[in-house]
Design an enzyme around this catalytic site. Sequence first.
Site, PDB file in Angstrom:
ATOM      1  N   HIS A  14       0.852  -1.208   0.000  1.00 55.55           N
ATOM      2  CA  HIS A  14       0.000   0.000   0.000  1.00 55.55           C
ATOM      3  C   HIS A  14       0.880   1.247   0.000  1.00 55.55           C
ATOM      4  O   HIS A  14       1.406   1.642   1.042  1.00 55.55           O
ATOM      5  CB  HIS A  14      -0.922   0.007   1.234  1.00 55.55           C
ATOM      6  CG  HIS A  14      -1.951   1.096   1.218  1.00 55.55           C
ATOM      7  ND1 HIS A  14      -3.278   0.867   1.536  1.00 55.55           N
ATOM      8  CD2 HIS A  14      -1.871   2.429   0.934  1.00 55.55           C
ATOM      9  CE1 HIS A  14      -3.951   2.007   1.444  1.00 55.55           C
ATOM     10  NE2 HIS A  14      -3.105   2.982   1.090  1.00 55.55           N
ATOM     11  N   HIS A  16       1.418   5.437  -1.783  1.00 49.55           N
ATOM     12  CA  HIS A  16       0.978   6.558  -2.619  1.00 49.55           C
ATOM     13  C   HIS A  16       2.237   7.183  -3.210  1.00 49.55           C
ATOM     14  O   HIS A  16       3.059   7.734  -2.463  1.00 49.55           O
ATOM     15  CB  HIS A  16       0.213   7.589  -1.777  1.00 49.55           C
ATOM     16  CG  HIS A  16      -1.024   7.020  -1.165  1.00 49.55           C
ATOM     17  ND1 HIS A  16      -2.247   7.059  -1.797  1.00 49.55           N
ATOM     18  CD2 HIS A  16      -1.220   6.357  -0.003  1.00 49.55           C
ATOM     19  CE1 HIS A  16      -3.142   6.454  -1.041  1.00 49.55           C
ATOM     20  NE2 HIS A  16      -2.559   6.013   0.052  1.00 49.55           N
ATOM     21  N   LEU A  17       2.380   7.077  -4.513  1.00 48.29           N
ATOM     22  CA  LEU A  17       3.591   7.629  -5.157  1.00 48.29           C
ATOM     23  C   LEU A  17       3.347   9.013  -5.739  1.00 48.29           C
ATOM     24  O   LEU A  17       4.302   9.690  -6.126  1.00 48.29           O
ATOM     25  CB  LEU A  17       4.081   6.683  -6.259  1.00 48.29           C
ATOM     26  CG  LEU A  17       4.544   5.293  -5.790  1.00 48.29           C
ATOM     27  CD1 LEU A  17       4.948   4.436  -6.988  1.00 48.29           C
ATOM     28  CD2 LEU A  17       5.701   5.391  -4.799  1.00 48.29           C
ATOM     29  N   ARG A  18       2.076   9.419  -5.809  1.00 48.90           N
ATOM     30  CA  ARG A  18       1.737  10.712  -6.442  1.00 48.90           C
ATOM     31  C   ARG A  18       2.213  10.728  -7.896  1.00 48.90           C
ATOM     32  O   ARG A  18       2.369   9.690  -8.513  1.00 48.90           O
ATOM     33  CB  ARG A  18       2.311  11.909  -5.657  1.00 48.90           C
ATOM     34  CG  ARG A  18       2.102  11.867  -4.151  1.00 48.90           C
ATOM     35  CD  ARG A  18       0.665  11.748  -3.738  1.00 48.90           C
ATOM     36  NE  ARG A  18       0.507  11.973  -2.298  1.00 48.90           N
ATOM     37  CZ  ARG A  18      -0.496  11.489  -1.595  1.00 48.90           C
ATOM     38  NH1 ARG A  18      -1.446  10.742  -2.150  1.00 48.90           N
ATOM     39  NH2 ARG A  18      -0.589  11.741  -0.316  1.00 48.90           N
ATOM     40  N   ASN A  42      -5.238   7.210  -6.156  1.00 46.70           N
ATOM     41  CA  ASN A  42      -6.003   8.420  -5.811  1.00 46.70           C
ATOM     42  C   ASN A  42      -5.266   9.695  -6.229  1.00 46.70           C
ATOM     43  O   ASN A  42      -5.020  10.581  -5.419  1.00 46.70           O
ATOM     44  CB  ASN A  42      -6.343   8.446  -4.311  1.00 46.70           C
ATOM     45  CG  ASN A  42      -5.112   8.450  -3.413  1.00 46.70           C
ATOM     46  OD1 ASN A  42      -4.071   7.918  -3.760  1.00 46.70           O
ATOM     47  ND2 ASN A  42      -5.241   9.072  -2.262  1.00 46.70           N
ATOM     48  N   LYS A 100      -9.474  -0.596  -6.243  1.00 48.86           N
ATOM     49  CA  LYS A 100      -9.575   0.012  -4.914  1.00 48.86           C
ATOM     50  C   LYS A 100     -10.907   0.710  -4.723  1.00 48.86           C
ATOM     51  O   LYS A 100     -11.336   1.519  -5.555  1.00 48.86           O
ATOM     52  CB  LYS A 100      -8.458   1.055  -4.751  1.00 48.86           C
ATOM     53  CG  LYS A 100      -8.470   1.846  -3.442  1.00 48.86           C
ATOM     54  CD  LYS A 100      -7.856   1.065  -2.285  1.00 48.86           C
ATOM     55  CE  LYS A 100      -7.979   1.797  -0.953  1.00 48.86           C
ATOM     56  NZ  LYS A 100      -6.899   2.751  -0.721  1.00 48.86           N
ATOM     57  N   HIS A 137     -10.730   0.877   1.288  1.00 48.63           N
ATOM     58  CA  HIS A 137     -10.564   1.907   2.318  1.00 48.63           C
ATOM     59  C   HIS A 137     -11.801   1.792   3.200  1.00 48.63           C
ATOM     60  O   HIS A 137     -12.895   2.185   2.798  1.00 48.63           O
ATOM     61  CB  HIS A 137     -10.448   3.308   1.701  1.00 48.63           C
ATOM     62  CG  HIS A 137     -10.222   4.371   2.735  1.00 48.63           C
ATOM     63  ND1 HIS A 137      -9.025   5.025   2.881  1.00 48.63           N
ATOM     64  CD2 HIS A 137     -11.037   4.847   3.717  1.00 48.63           C
ATOM     65  CE1 HIS A 137      -9.110   5.871   3.909  1.00 48.63           C
ATOM     66  NE2 HIS A 137     -10.331   5.783   4.418  1.00 48.63           N
ATOM     67  N   HIS A 175      -4.973  -0.706   5.584  1.00 44.78           N
ATOM     68  CA  HIS A 175      -4.555   0.091   6.748  1.00 44.78           C
ATOM     69  C   HIS A 175      -5.544   0.014   7.908  1.00 44.78           C
ATOM     70  O   HIS A 175      -6.135   1.009   8.307  1.00 44.78           O
ATOM     71  CB  HIS A 175      -4.268   1.553   6.376  1.00 44.78           C
ATOM     72  CG  HIS A 175      -5.239   2.224   5.447  1.00 44.78           C
ATOM     73  ND1 HIS A 175      -6.597   2.180   5.622  1.00 44.78           N
ATOM     74  CD2 HIS A 175      -5.040   2.965   4.340  1.00 44.78           C
ATOM     75  CE1 HIS A 175      -7.173   2.873   4.658  1.00 44.78           C
ATOM     76  NE2 HIS A 175      -6.258   3.347   3.864  1.00 44.78           N
ATOM     77  N   LEU A 220      -5.397   9.184   7.652  1.00 43.78           N
ATOM     78  CA  LEU A 220      -6.693   8.510   7.623  1.00 43.78           C
ATOM     79  C   LEU A 220      -6.513   7.053   7.239  1.00 43.78           C
ATOM     80  O   LEU A 220      -5.691   6.773   6.362  1.00 43.78           O
ATOM     81  CB  LEU A 220      -7.637   9.202   6.625  1.00 43.78           C
ATOM     82  CG  LEU A 220      -8.156  10.563   7.116  1.00 43.78           C
ATOM     83  CD1 LEU A 220      -8.887  11.283   5.993  1.00 43.78           C
ATOM     84  CD2 LEU A 220      -9.082  10.399   8.333  1.00 43.78           C
ATOM     85  N   ASP A 248       1.162   2.507   3.662  1.00 41.96           N
ATOM     86  CA  ASP A 248       0.328   3.691   3.405  1.00 41.96           C
ATOM     87  C   ASP A 248       1.169   4.963   3.403  1.00 41.96           C
ATOM     88  O   ASP A 248       0.708   6.020   3.840  1.00 41.96           O
ATOM     89  CB  ASP A 248      -0.830   3.796   4.400  1.00 41.96           C
ATOM     90  CG  ASP A 248      -1.888   4.790   3.944  1.00 41.96           C
ATOM     91  OD1 ASP A 248      -1.948   5.103   2.739  1.00 41.96           O
ATOM     92  OD2 ASP A 248      -2.655   5.275   4.800  1.00 41.96           O
ATOM     93  N   HIS A 252       2.723  14.453   1.706  1.00 41.50           N
ATOM     94  CA  HIS A 252       2.198  15.811   1.483  1.00 41.50           C
ATOM     95  C   HIS A 252       3.334  16.745   1.900  1.00 41.50           C
ATOM     96  O   HIS A 252       3.904  16.562   2.994  1.00 41.50           O
ATOM     97  CB  HIS A 252       0.965  16.083   2.353  1.00 41.50           C
ATOM     98  CG  HIS A 252      -0.217  15.224   2.014  1.00 41.50           C
ATOM     99  ND1 HIS A 252      -1.078  15.506   0.975  1.00 41.50           N
ATOM    100  CD2 HIS A 252      -0.680  14.081   2.569  1.00 41.50           C
ATOM    101  CE1 HIS A 252      -2.014  14.585   0.913  1.00 41.50           C
ATOM    102  NE2 HIS A 252      -1.804  13.698   1.867  1.00 41.50           N
ATOM    103  N   ALA A 264      -4.257  14.822   5.308  1.00 39.81           N
ATOM    104  CA  ALA A 264      -4.069  13.527   5.977  1.00 39.81           C
ATOM    105  C   ALA A 264      -3.018  12.729   5.228  1.00 39.81           C
ATOM    106  O   ALA A 264      -3.095  12.594   4.005  1.00 39.81           O
ATOM    107  CB  ALA A 264      -5.381  12.765   5.996  1.00 39.81           C
TER     108      ALA A 264
END
Length: 348
Positions: A14, A16-18, A42, A100, A137, A175, A220, A248, A252, A264
């Site tokens: 899990h 997030h690589l953006r 996302n 997802k 999620h 998560h 979150l 996760d 940011h 978050a």
Amino acid sequence: MTDRLIIRRPDDWHVHLRDGALLADTVAHTARQFARAIVMPNLSPPVSTTAEVEAYRARIIAARPAGSDFTPLMVLYLTDATDPDDVAAGFASGVLAACKLYPANATTNSAHGVTDVRNIYPVLERMQAIGMPFLVHGEVTDPAVDIFDREAVFIEQVLTPTLRDFPALKAVFEHITTRDAAEFVVAAGANVGATITPHHLMINRNAIFAGGIRPHAYCLPVAKREVHRLALRKAATSGSEKFFLGTDTAPHLVQAKESACGCAGIFNAPHALEAYATVFAEENALDKFEAFASEHGPNFYGLPLNSGRVVLERVRELVPERLPLGDGEIVPWLAGETIGWRFSGVTD
Ligand code: NCD
Ligand code: ZN
């Protein structure tokens, strides 16, 4: 006391690589420790068709450090309009590893998420038939439900009925943050697993308010009471093959976190294995660490185990206060703290 820990090369189930300016650095941080990672979709706008996923995968591969064999495992973002044929074709061709579910407005960039799980029942029917993992999620979004109860209410209102209707659907409860979720997963069939983050193993909700508001401890689903943290530590270190590593990691930049309405997400990729090793050592469960980090995930997804090993040394290391990321700066998880492990690389 062991001063070196050598385990099979792990994966992160899990991340997030953006995209864009951040991608080269996020990919480098994750690829340093992990052979493969489940890449969450996302983005804004979300990555919600196989064609969009394929294009995003190409950008990630192009962003890998020279010589890296890191493999992104791609995920399609479900919407009310997702086409079951597109999902099935993407899975058959190897572009998609999973889909997802973001309940609409549950978290960062989830405005296009699913408004009612029944809207994706035709997709779930197909995913169940082809053995495609359904990543969840698990929070309700009803503002009337207390934020600390949203995961438990989701189990009751959404996950239980959905898995009753699709009893063979391969599902990952992402998560997890509560004892309720850990117990739900243990009691469910072998088709249900869960990822557990390092931060939910390390902090409870007091950390968000320790001496003032602490935006870098906010993510979150939000951290819960101590009883839940203890249940997660027990689940992760139990040896149960239903639980596997998923950080996760959710970057940011510093100004987006330190704000009147801070985002978050916790960026833990730089010291992810060190954080997990700390927890497993504290629980006297280092003998269970390799299976959690490197075996349970691939076995659940039906993928081969990695070859190669990684080495962690038991030495004290200071986590930097800030790190460069893209054209900005980020505050990493455990910033300014000394941890008891150091990742020292990949070996044969
Ligand atoms: C994630 C993000 O920033 O993309 N944030 C988070 O707090 N975990 C989204 C998510 O996984 O919910
Ligand atoms: Zn996430």
